[in-house]
Design a protein around this motif. Structure first.
Motif, PDB file in Angstrom:
ATOM      1  N   ASP A 278       0.844  -1.202   0.000  1.00 40.11           N
ATOM      2  CA  ASP A 278       0.000   0.000   0.000  1.00 40.11           C
ATOM      3  C   ASP A 278       0.876   1.248   0.000  1.00 40.11           C
ATOM      4  O   ASP A 278       2.082   1.195   0.231  1.00 40.11           O
ATOM      5  CB  ASP A 278      -1.016  -0.040   1.141  1.00 40.11           C
ATOM      6  N   VAL A 279       0.247   2.405  -0.261  1.00 46.18           N
ATOM      7  CA  VAL A 279       0.997   3.615  -0.589  1.00 46.18           C
ATOM      8  C   VAL A 279       1.998   4.033   0.467  1.00 46.18           C
ATOM      9  O   VAL A 279       3.133   4.397   0.150  1.00 46.18           O
ATOM     10  CB  VAL A 279       0.024   4.783  -0.831  1.00 46.18           C
ATOM     11  N   THR A 280       1.593   3.984   1.745  1.00 46.52           N
ATOM     12  CA  THR A 280       2.518   4.439   2.784  1.00 46.52           C
ATOM     13  C   THR A 280       3.744   3.550   2.839  1.00 46.52           C
ATOM     14  O   THR A 280       4.878   4.037   2.882  1.00 46.52           O
ATOM     15  CB  THR A 280       1.856   4.442   4.180  1.00 46.52           C
ATOM     16  N   VAL A 281       3.491   2.263   2.773  1.00 54.57           N
ATOM     17  CA  VAL A 281       4.612   1.341   2.812  1.00 54.57           C
ATOM     18  C   VAL A 281       5.467   1.519   1.569  1.00 54.57           C
ATOM     19  O   VAL A 281       6.699   1.529   1.632  1.00 54.57           O
ATOM     20  CB  VAL A 281       4.113  -0.116   2.916  1.00 54.57           C
ATOM     21  N   GLN A 282       4.792   1.712   0.440  1.00 52.65           N
ATOM     22  CA  GLN A 282       5.479   1.957  -0.810  1.00 52.65           C
ATOM     23  C   GLN A 282       6.491   3.089  -0.662  1.00 52.65           C
ATOM     24  O   GLN A 282       7.661   2.943  -0.998  1.00 52.65           O
ATOM     25  CB  GLN A 282       4.442   2.376  -1.851  1.00 52.65           C
ATOM     26  N   ALA A 283       6.025   4.169  -0.078  1.00 55.62           N
ATOM     27  CA  ALA A 283       6.878   5.340   0.109  1.00 55.62           C
ATOM     28  C   ALA A 283       8.062   4.999   1.001  1.00 55.62           C
ATOM     29  O   ALA A 283       9.207   5.372   0.720  1.00 55.62           O
ATOM     30  CB  ALA A 283       6.073   6.484   0.700  1.00 55.62           C
ATOM     31  N   GLN A 284       7.790   4.234   2.063  1.00 56.22           N
ATOM     32  CA  GLN A 284       8.880   3.863   2.982  1.00 56.22           C
ATOM     33  C   GLN A 284       9.938   3.032   2.270  1.00 56.22           C
ATOM     34  O   GLN A 284      11.138   3.243   2.419  1.00 56.22           O
ATOM     35  CB  GLN A 284       8.340   3.038   4.159  1.00 56.22           C
ATOM     36  N   ILE A 285       9.454   2.080   1.497  1.00 54.68           N
ATOM     37  CA  ILE A 285      10.396   1.194   0.817  1.00 54.68           C
ATOM     38  C   ILE A 285      11.250   1.997  -0.178  1.00 54.68           C
ATOM     39  O   ILE A 285      12.467   1.822  -0.268  1.00 54.68           O
ATOM     40  CB  ILE A 285       9.641   0.071   0.073  1.00 54.68           C
ATOM     41  N   LEU A 286      10.576   2.896  -0.882  1.00 60.94           N
ATOM     42  CA  LEU A 286      11.319   3.695  -1.848  1.00 60.94           C
ATOM     43  C   LEU A 286      12.370   4.545  -1.152  1.00 60.94           C
ATOM     44  O   LEU A 286      13.515   4.644  -1.598  1.00 60.94           O
ATOM     45  CB  LEU A 286      10.367   4.577  -2.652  1.00 60.94           C
ATOM     46  N   ASP A 287      11.981   5.164  -0.031  1.00 58.93           N
ATOM     47  CA  ASP A 287      12.946   5.937   0.762  1.00 58.93           C
ATOM     48  C   ASP A 287      14.125   5.068   1.152  1.00 58.93           C
ATOM     49  O   ASP A 287      15.290   5.468   1.043  1.00 58.93           O
ATOM     50  CB  ASP A 287      12.285   6.459   2.041  1.00 58.93           C
ATOM     51  N   LEU A 288      13.771   3.891   1.614  1.00 59.77           N
ATOM     52  CA  LEU A 288      14.803   2.977   2.075  1.00 59.77           C
ATOM     53  C   LEU A 288      15.784   2.661   0.954  1.00 59.77           C
ATOM     54  O   LEU A 288      17.005   2.700   1.143  1.00 59.77           O
ATOM     55  CB  LEU A 288      14.152   1.686   2.581  1.00 59.77           C
ATOM     56  N   MET A 289      15.244   2.383  -0.218  1.00 61.98           N
ATOM     57  CA  MET A 289      16.120   2.024  -1.318  1.00 61.98           C
ATOM     58  C   MET A 289      17.025   3.187  -1.692  1.00 61.98           C
ATOM     59  O   MET A 289      18.214   3.013  -1.973  1.00 61.98           O
ATOM     60  CB  MET A 289      15.291   1.590  -2.522  1.00 61.98           C
ATOM     61  N   ARG A 290      16.436   4.383  -1.682  1.00 60.13           N
ATOM     62  CA  ARG A 290      17.242   5.556  -2.007  1.00 60.13           C
ATOM     63  C   ARG A 290      18.377   5.721  -1.003  1.00 60.13           C
ATOM     64  O   ARG A 290      19.533   5.909  -1.369  1.00 60.13           O
ATOM     65  CB  ARG A 290      16.347   6.805  -1.997  1.00 60.13           C
ATOM     66  N   ASP A 291      18.028   5.588   0.269  1.00 59.57           N
ATOM     67  CA  ASP A 291      19.048   5.722   1.317  1.00 59.57           C
ATOM     68  C   ASP A 291      20.154   4.701   1.157  1.00 59.57           C
ATOM     69  O   ASP A 291      21.343   5.006   1.239  1.00 59.57           O
ATOM     70  CB  ASP A 291      18.425   5.543   2.706  1.00 59.57           C
ATOM     71  N   LEU A 292      19.716   3.449   0.949  1.00 54.35           N
ATOM     72  CA  LEU A 292      20.697   2.385   0.863  1.00 54.35           C
ATOM     73  C   LEU A 292      21.600   2.557  -0.354  1.00 54.35           C
ATOM     74  O   LEU A 292      22.797   2.316  -0.283  1.00 54.35           O
ATOM     75  CB  LEU A 292      20.000   1.015   0.808  1.00 54.35           C
ATOM     76  N   GLN A 293      20.968   3.027  -1.441  1.00 53.53           N
ATOM     77  CA  GLN A 293      21.766   3.199  -2.649  1.00 53.53           C
ATOM     78  C   GLN A 293      22.854   4.232  -2.403  1.00 53.53           C
ATOM     79  O   GLN A 293      23.996   4.070  -2.792  1.00 53.53           O
ATOM     80  CB  GLN A 293      20.881   3.636  -3.813  1.00 53.53           C
ATOM     81  N   ARG A 294      22.460   5.316  -1.708  1.00 57.55           N
ATOM     82  CA  ARG A 294      23.452   6.356  -1.415  1.00 57.55           C
ATOM     83  C   ARG A 294      24.554   5.786  -0.559  1.00 57.55           C
ATOM     84  O   ARG A 294      25.728   6.010  -0.778  1.00 57.55           O
ATOM     85  CB  ARG A 294      22.779   7.524  -0.682  1.00 57.55           C
ATOM     86  N   GLU A 295      24.139   5.020   0.440  1.00 54.87           N
ATOM     87  CA  GLU A 295      25.092   4.466   1.388  1.00 54.87           C
ATOM     88  C   GLU A 295      26.103   3.552   0.678  1.00 54.87           C
ATOM     89  O   GLU A 295      27.296   3.614   0.915  1.00 54.87           O
ATOM     90  CB  GLU A 295      24.327   3.665   2.440  1.00 54.87           C
TER      91      GLU A 295
END
Ligand SMILES: Nc1ncnc2c1ncn2[C@@H]1O[C@H](COP(=O)(O)OP(=O)(O)OP(=O)(O)O)[C@@H](O)[C@H]1O
Ligand code: SF4
Ligand SMILES: [Mg+2]
Lengths: 337, 342, 576
Positions: free
Chosen positions: B186-203
């Protein structure tokens, strides 16, 4: 979990009770319908030309003058409380669970059953190892090389293996390998594993292989179908994506999942087999439960029939329970309730 | 000098009883470390086949592959299966669509991460387990020490996706492909996962490919966007360009059917009529022409001539017979206002 | 020295002097000849040693000498037990001779044949070294009296001896005095007192019931697990239902035993072996002898008969067993003798002969008494061309009976026995030629006599006019064969082997035979009985049974004696 097991055990006991009642009833009621008197029953357990006096004595001794329900009650009592037996020269104590004394050999049934089950167990375990290893390996290879020459010939042999009767394959292989080439032991060869494990295995090799061939065929087909299904699953792709070597993918991920239905079928097969591999034991003259059962039925030996039927039913019931419990272990998604 | 990931003229065809399935047909793109490429397209457009192809997961199957895949200076299509296997999970990893079926139901989440780690690291189970707990913590699983022993079915959908990410990242891959990582959520989780991926990619500074149906998702995340249709790239360019100045009618359709946070999600503005093309009997000419509202504006070429993927401005490629001016005019005057008005 | 009685001379071929020297059998590597052990000794030898391997397709009724009746068991028991008398271990008719075993001589009868006295040999010991006395024989006889504990054995002694009133046997009447039946005035003497004269008492004394049992070792039903041996072999190990091993009994003194060569050192017996497997093992040489004495099974026949090398290893003796059909006068219209005769005329005996296995299965016979028994005479009452039946005479008999168009009735046989089924079908066909319609009625063999074909009420109610039967004798005297199937006074409510022979003159003559000391006269009277029975057509004999035995490999001193009607287990040895 504990309540689940308790409930199943109670169900199993009820089941055994029903089996014993039915067996008992078949023994008495069918000849009764044909007009059998207590003496007619007793006449089966005397020598030829026996006098009427002898027949009456035997009918009395075996309790045939009592109503069938009373005879059944005596049987149950023997199981829970044991019984005493007049040998003529003295009294023999038969401790619970006492399935009574054979009408034919005058021997207590229970020790015989225990002794015989060692043979059946030996036969079953060896054959099971062979057919599991052989059947599953063939099935896996067939699935991985689907459509290949190996696959097609293996499945062809499997079809033949399932449809050939064991007394046929058994007799043929005995004549060829035991009596012709002398590679394997003759029929009836047996030594307990505790005495000489090598000889034990040598003696049982041919029965193992013959019996295993029959089952291996089924398991090969089952495994092949299962592998074809699981190897197409997404988690297989995941395993590959991790960089796992192909053997690991097949065994740890593919086979592991394909084995679940095989465990079920195996448990039930093995349970049934423990009740007596009737044809194999008869063909190879092995004194296991199956041959005991055949002889008991042939001789109208009621206590022996009751004993072996109940033991066989027990094996099946236990196998069912074990399979269900095992299923929960094998597949974590299954909840027992 | 090639990019970190350089895919050239990739073709992946499957011979089947019904005919040759051209799942991927001449795909070219490149990606640098630390950058994100979004691949969008309808169901069946060849997105997953492309990513599996990069990972070498078609090897040994019946797929016919051609073209070149360069990863960090190494060509993968011609490389041995075992060599590619060694790279898999370590140098390049993948987050799969539908984590429930992508994770093995009989092994605990922990075991599956531990396995992934130990394939490439010669460590004890204990060390690997510690690492798995670490990873689960990093992707935001609460109480990872106890959840590590749970089975996939005991996790919620979002947690499963996080676990999947943890598994993929367990060996610090330099290239990470996320195949529709949020579709089932669902949308909220979707947003969290996307944030997470962005963060991890940067890391990790890894190269990331995000595959989705959903232009909105990639727009937030990507540096570049590649739009696929019928196994081919129809539009490719920087994220802002493709998102704000798209030139291909199919991309317009995607934008029109994109759910947006400021609107009722179920409402589709410019639904693309018809269904995705057959990959066996690909429509002649422009594969999109049976569904394209502007097909008649190309003087019949749409039905006969396959349009080329042509540069329309620096770094922006489009596969359409319509003249670029015509396309820009249509976008500015018709499509964009319609998307904005409501 | 111990061989004297049995394998004394290799040329001994009683009654069959025509045989060439080669027919005495084969040595290792020699040629095998069929019937080499019929009427003569195959491979005569007195060499001791080796292991004799035997297999039994079924199991003993009991190894307890007081509780056994199977033919092969009577043969075999002599290896581990010594009765007062025994049949000479010799081939052919010579094997019919009764010789003293535990006793010093055959019985001395009183003038009225009611008291029989035997003196025991000195120096005979049980396997534990204790001396055998007449008390041990008396105890054996008293314990087998208890048919509740020992129901399998023959009941002759219970019926013949003058037991005290209310006597219940050695267990239940523990300290009762039974000297009215058996007396042991001293350790060497035993005297039997009979209720009525019985000239054939010696035949009873050779049965295992008189093998001594030490009272303090008797465990009742469990004695079978360890029988205390008096013979040349004792039990080393015995697993009931599986098999047992016999080894030499070091307390057996050959000086006291002129009858047993005791050649093998060891005898291994497997019981409950698959019948087809036994045949295969006989052929391969893995087993020496099939204990059950039933001969080669149906599955192996097609393999053995066409193969000259295998056939040469077979013996095919005529046995003291007759396959016949009972024609039951209780069932109308068979109450009329002419209707019964019509059946006897119409039957195709050649086809019946083939039903029973043809050449190797038997020989066509017209009399009930088997050819090798005293009193046997061919009875030519229903002769026909080629033995195919006489349709004209049968029709004439039917007319006399008032059934000129024939009638309908049922024929019973044992489901499990394929030969009997074939015989019933043969009769069905041949009788149809004269309008006699038979309906086949198969019954399970376990209950054949107790519930069906041996139960007068069932037979009457269900109109079983014909029943396929067979009979073999207990001991090689015509009395032992004929009495049980011709004496109408033995017919009871159920479990009858005979219910068709009910002729008062026959009964009367049987009583005369019992009291007749002259064997020739007895034989003549049996011939008359046989004739009466056939003339009355209450029994229709089909074939005198032949058995087809297979010799394993490496046997020595093998022969079939008329008393055992199978290989004699006392005589046989093995090559090493
Ligand atoms: N092994 C194969 N054999 C034959 N055809 C295949 C195979 N794998 C994929 N395809 C076909 O290739 C096409 C592209 O599939 P792909 O999975 O790449 O689509 P996708 O873009 O990932 O779609 P979705 O959004 O539904 O995941 C589909 O038509 C599919 O049927
Ligand atoms: S080429 Fe024609 S049909 Fe294809 S997308 Fe462009 S306008 Fe539409
Ligand atoms: Mg996909």
């Amino acid at each position: 979990m504990v309540t689940y097991i308790i409930r199943r055990v109670i169900g199993a006991l009820a089941m055994l009770l029903i089996v014993s009642i039915v067996t008992f009833a078949i023994f008495f009621l069918v000849p009764r319908l044909a007009g059998a008197t207590p003496e007619a029953f007793a006449a089966r357990y005397v020598g030829r030309g026996a006098s009427m006096d002898t027949i009456r004595l035997v009918a009395e001794r075996l309790g045939f003058y009592d109503p069938v329900a009373v005879q059944y009650g005596r049987f149950l009592k023997g199981i829970v409380a044991g019984t005493e037996y007049d040998t003529g020269a003295g009294v023999d104590h038969c401790p619970a669970p006492c399935f009574g004394y054979s009408f034919i050999t005058q021997q207590p049934v229970w020790p015989n059953l225990m002794d015989r089950s060692r043979v059946t167990l030996s036969l079953g375990i060896g054959a099971a190892v062979l057919w599991l290893v052989g059947g599953v390996a063939t099935g896996v290879l067939s699935a991985l090389r689907r459509g290949s020459f190996f696959d097609r010939s293996a499945m062809g042999i499997a079809l033949a293996g399932v449809s050939l009767p064991i007394f046929f394959t058994g007799m043929i292989s005995l004549s060829i390998f035991s009596y012709g080439l002398g590679w394997t032991a003759p029929g009836g060869a047996w030594v307990d594993v505790t005495i000489d494990p090598l000889q034990w295995a040598y003696n049982l090799l041919l029965p193992w292989i013959t019996l295993a061939l029959l089952f291996a065929a089924t398991y090969a087909r089952l495994t092949r179908a299962g592998m074809l299904e699981t190897m197409g699953e997404d988690y297989i792709r995941t395993a590959r994506a991790k960089g796992l070597v192909e053997r690991g993918v097949v065994v740890k991920h593919g086979l592991r999942a394909a084995l679940t239905p095989i465990v079920t079928v195996f448990g039930l097969d093995f349970g049934l087999l423990m009740g007596g591999a009737v044809l194999t034991e008869s063909t190879f003259s092995l004194n296991g439960l199956g041959k005991y059962a055949v002889d008991a039925i042939k001789n109208n030996d009621l206590p022996a029939v009751m004993g072996v039927t109940l033991l066989a039913a027990l094996f099946v019931v236990v196998a069912n329970l074990v399979v269900d419990l095992l299923y929960a272990v094998v597949d974590p998604r299954v909840r027992l309730a | 000098m090639t990019a970190f990931l350089d895919v050239k003229d990739l073709r992946i065809h499957f011979p089947t009883d019904d005919g040759l399935v051209r799942s991927v047909d001449g795909l070219t793109f490149s990606l640098e470390r630390g950058k994100t490429l979004g691949i969008v397209g309808e169901s069946g457009s060849g997105k997953s086949v492309t990513s599996l192809g990069i990972l070498g997961l078609h090897k040994g199957g019946r797929a016919r592959m051609s073209g070149e895949i360069w990863l960090d200076g190494e060509e993968l299509i011609g490389a041995s299966a075992d060599h590619v296997r060694r790279l898999r999970g370590k140098k390049m990893a993948m987050i799969f669509q539908d984590p429930l079926s992508a994770m093995h139901p009989y092994y605990t989440v922990g075991d599956q991460i531990i396995e992934a780690y130990r394939i490439h690291h010669d460590v004890t189970k204990k060390v690997a387990r510690k690492h798995a707990i670490d990873m689960l913590g990093r992707v935001g699983i609460p109480e990872p020490t106890s959840r590590v022993d749970d089975y996939p079915h005991q996790f919620s959908g979002g947690m499963r996706q996080r676990a999947m990410i943890a598994m993929a990242l367990s060996c610090d891959p330099e290239l990470l492909i996320a195949d529709e990582p949020t579709t089932a959520l669902d949308v909220t989780v979707q947003a969290q996962i996307l944030d997470l991926m962005r963060d991890l990619q940067r890391e990790f500074n890894s190269a990331l490919i995000v595959i989705t149906h959903d232009l909105g998702v990639v727009a937030e995340l990507s540096d570049d966007i590649l739009v696929m249709y019928g196994g081919k790239c129809v539009e490719y360019g920087a994220a802002e360009t493709v998102f704000y100045d798209p030139e291909h009618p199919y991309t317009w359709g995607l934008l029109g059917s994109m759910p947006r946070l400021d609107r009722e999600r179920t409402e589709r503005l410019l639904p693309i009529k018809g269904s995705p093309p057959s990959l066996i009997n690909v429509p002649p000419g422009c594969a999109f022409h049976p569904r394209c509202p502007y097909a008649e504006r190309t003087e019949g070429r749409a039905e006969t001539e396959v349009p080329e993927l042509l540069k329309t401005s620096p770094g922006h490629l489009v596969r359409c017979h319509m003249a670029p001016e015509e396309r820009r005019r249509l976008w500015e005057s018709e499509i964009k206002p319609m998307l904005e008005t409501t | 020295m111990a061989l004297a009685a049995c394998a004394g001379s290799p040329t001994q071929t009683p009654g069959q002097g025509q045989s060439a020297p080669a027919a005495t059998g084969a040595t290792a590597g020699g040629t095998e000849v069929a019937d080499a052990a019929v009427g003569k000794i195959y491979n005569p030898s007195d060499k001791k040693g080796g292991t004799l391997k035997m297999a039994n397709t079924a199991d003993w009724d009991s190894l307890d000498p007081g509780n056994t009746y199977y033919g092969y068991s009577l043969n075999f028991a002599r290896l581990y037990g010594r009765a007062l008398l025994m049949f000479k271990a010799a081939p052919g008719t010579d094997g019919n001779t009764l010789v003293p075993d535990l006793a010093e001589s055959v019985g001395k009868a009183s003038d009225d044949a009611k008291t029989w006295t035997y003196k025991l040999r000195k120096g005979v010991k049980f396997e534990d070294g204790t001396e055998v006395t007449s008390k041990d024989v008396a105890y054996a006889v008293a314990r087998q009296f208890d048919k509740e504990i020992h129901p399998n054995g023959p009941t002759y002694l219970n019926a013949l001896l003058d037991w005290p009133k209310g006597y219940k046997g050695a267990y239940k009447s523990k300290d009762a005095d039974f000297s009215s039946a058996v007396e042991t005035p001293d350790d060497q003497t035993i005297i039997f007192h009979l209720k009525e004269p019985f000239g054939l008492f010696d035949y009873i004394m050779q049965m295992p019931m008189t093998m001594p049992v030490p009272k303090d070792k008797d465990t009742g039903t469990k004695y079978q697990e360890h029988v205390i041996s008096t013979g040349p072999y004792k039990f080393e190990k015995n697993e009931i239902g599986k098999g047992f091993t016999l080894v030499r009994n070091d307390q057996w003194d050959p000086a006291t035993d002129p009858n047993r060569p005791a050649l093998p050192d060891r005898i291994e017996v497997q019981t409950g072996v698959n019948a087809d497997d036994v045949d295969n093992r006989l052929i391969s040489g893995d087993v020496h002898i099939a204990v059950d004495g039933l001969g080669i099974g149906n599955a192996a026949l097609p393999k053995v008969l066409p193969d000259p090398a295998l056939k040469a290893r077979t013996d095919n003796p005529v046995q003291q067993r007759t396959w016949y059909t009972s024609i039951i006068p209780d069932v109308a219209p068979l109450d009329n003798v002419e209707c019964r005769r019509a059946i006897a005329f119409a039957a195709d005996r050649n086809s019946l002969y083939r039903a029973y296995g043809g050449e190797t299965g038997g020989v066509i016979t017209t009399s009930l008494i088997p050819p090798s028994m005293a009193g046997y005479k061919p009875i030519d009452l229903y002769k026909s061309e080629g033995d195919k039946g006489d349709v004209e005479k049968a029709k004439a008999a039917l007319a006399k009976c008032g059934q000129p168009n024939g009638f309908e009735t049922n024929i019973a046989y044992r489901t499990e026995r394929t030969k009997e089924k074939a015989a019933a079908e043969s009769l069905q066909q041949s009788l149809a030629r004269v309008g006699i319609k038979l309906t086949l009625k198969p019954y399970p063999q376990d209950d054949y006599f107790a519930l069906y074909a041996g139960k007068p009420s069932y037979v009457k109610e269900n109109k079983i006019g014909l029943a396929i039967n067979g009979w073999g004798s207990d001991y090689p005297d015509t009395y032992g064969f004929m009495q049980a199937i011709t004496d109408s006074r033995d017919i009871r409510d159920a479990g009858n082997y005979n219910l068709s022979v009910k002729i008062p003159e026959v009964d009367k003559m049987i009583d005369q035979i019992k009291a007749e000391p002259d064997a020739a006269k007895r034989a003549d009277m049996w011939s008359q009985i046989d004739h009466m029975v056939i003339d009355q057509a209450v029994v229709m004999p089909s074939v005198a049974s032949k058995a087809l035995y297979m010799r394993g490999k490496g046997l020595t001193n093998l022969f079939i004696s008329d008393s055992q009607q199978m290989y004699d287990y006392v005589g046989v040895g093995v090559q090493q």
